[in-house]
Motif scaffolding. Sequence first.
Motif, mmCIF file in Angstrom:
data_model
loop_
_atom_site.group_PDB
_atom_site.id
_atom_site.type_symbol
_atom_site.label_atom_id
_atom_site.label_comp_id
_atom_site.label_asym_id
_atom_site.label_seq_id
_atom_site.Cartn_x
_atom_site.Cartn_y
_atom_site.Cartn_z
ATOM 1 N N SER A 68 -4.089 14.112 4.238
ATOM 2 C CA SER A 68 -5.218 14.013 5.173
ATOM 3 C C SER A 68 -5.289 15.226 6.096
ATOM 4 O O SER A 68 -5.208 15.096 7.325
ATOM 5 C CB SER A 68 -5.114 12.722 5.987
ATOM 6 O OG SER A 68 -5.138 11.597 5.140
ATOM 7 N N ILE A 90 -7.233 18.283 7.793
ATOM 8 C CA ILE A 90 -8.510 18.863 8.198
ATOM 9 C C ILE A 90 -8.244 20.314 8.564
ATOM 10 O O ILE A 90 -7.374 20.601 9.404
ATOM 11 C CB ILE A 90 -9.135 18.105 9.373
ATOM 12 C CG1 ILE A 90 -9.476 16.668 8.931
ATOM 13 C CG2 ILE A 90 -10.380 18.818 9.874
ATOM 14 C CD1 ILE A 90 -10.015 15.796 10.033
ATOM 15 N N SER A 91 -8.958 21.213 7.947
ATOM 16 C CA SER A 91 -8.711 22.637 8.165
ATOM 17 C C SER A 91 -10.016 23.366 8.439
ATOM 18 O O SER A 91 -11.103 22.875 8.127
ATOM 19 C CB SER A 91 -8.004 23.245 6.950
ATOM 20 O OG SER A 91 -8.812 23.152 5.799
ATOM 21 N N GLY A 112 -12.512 18.521 5.137
ATOM 22 C CA GLY A 112 -11.474 17.515 4.945
ATOM 23 C C GLY A 112 -11.896 16.174 5.523
ATOM 24 O O GLY A 112 -13.025 16.021 5.995
ATOM 25 N N PRO A 113 -10.976 15.207 5.458
ATOM 26 C CA PRO A 113 -9.570 15.395 5.122
ATOM 27 C C PRO A 113 -9.322 15.472 3.614
ATOM 28 O O PRO A 113 -9.930 14.750 2.846
ATOM 29 C CB PRO A 113 -8.906 14.151 5.711
ATOM 30 C CG PRO A 113 -9.977 13.112 5.669
ATOM 31 C CD PRO A 113 -11.259 13.845 5.899
ATOM 32 N N TYR A 114 -8.418 16.388 3.249
ATOM 33 C CA TYR A 114 -7.977 16.535 1.876
ATOM 34 C C TYR A 114 -6.459 16.442 1.799
ATOM 35 O O TYR A 114 -5.763 16.666 2.783
ATOM 36 C CB TYR A 114 -8.384 17.914 1.318
ATOM 37 C CG TYR A 114 -9.868 18.134 1.226
ATOM 38 C CD1 TYR A 114 -10.447 19.307 1.715
ATOM 39 C CD2 TYR A 114 -10.701 17.191 0.632
ATOM 40 C CE1 TYR A 114 -11.810 19.521 1.620
ATOM 41 C CE2 TYR A 114 -12.069 17.407 0.526
ATOM 42 C CZ TYR A 114 -12.618 18.565 1.030
ATOM 43 O OH TYR A 114 -13.971 18.770 0.942
ATOM 44 N N TYR A 170 -3.024 17.991 -0.154
ATOM 45 C CA TYR A 170 -2.600 19.214 -0.822
ATOM 46 C C TYR A 170 -1.200 19.033 -1.392
ATOM 47 O O TYR A 170 -0.386 18.259 -0.852
ATOM 48 C CB TYR A 170 -2.596 20.399 0.153
ATOM 49 C CG TYR A 170 -3.969 20.779 0.651
ATOM 50 C CD1 TYR A 170 -4.482 20.214 1.805
ATOM 51 C CD2 TYR A 170 -4.756 21.685 -0.052
ATOM 52 C CE1 TYR A 170 -5.749 20.551 2.267
ATOM 53 C CE2 TYR A 170 -6.016 22.025 0.399
ATOM 54 C CZ TYR A 170 -6.510 21.451 1.554
ATOM 55 O OH TYR A 170 -7.766 21.777 1.995
#
Length: 126
Positions: free
Chosen positions: A99, A101-102, A111-113, A115
């Motif tokens: 999760s 956020i960038s 995001g949220p993604y 990785y």
Amino acid sequence: QVQLVESGGGLVQPGESLRLSCAAVGHISTMYAMGWYRQAPGGQRELVATVTSSSVTNYDDSVKGRFTISRDNAKNTVDLQMNSLKPEDTAVYYCNADSVISGTDDSGYVGPYDYWGQGTQVTVSS
């Protein structure tokens, strides 16, 4: 874009120790949890340990008492100290960031993604 850079795998004998490190690189605004997963040959990827941004940890039963996960929120890093290693700990270990956020104020945020790192081999053998 966020990348996870892992280090610290290798070949050790049963009973020895290894320390894995992972750094999340990029313009990270927030990141809920970081952790380590592993995949043995012919097996599925499984959770080893995770730690949230508020330092709540979770361990698989097979590593409790032997492995310790730690996180530096300021540096966006997570380490896994592995003691009393066993042959059944042999696997490729993957760092995970949950999760995330960038972005920046200029580029905007995404995001949220989740990785994943590229994986690092841990082999425990006599």
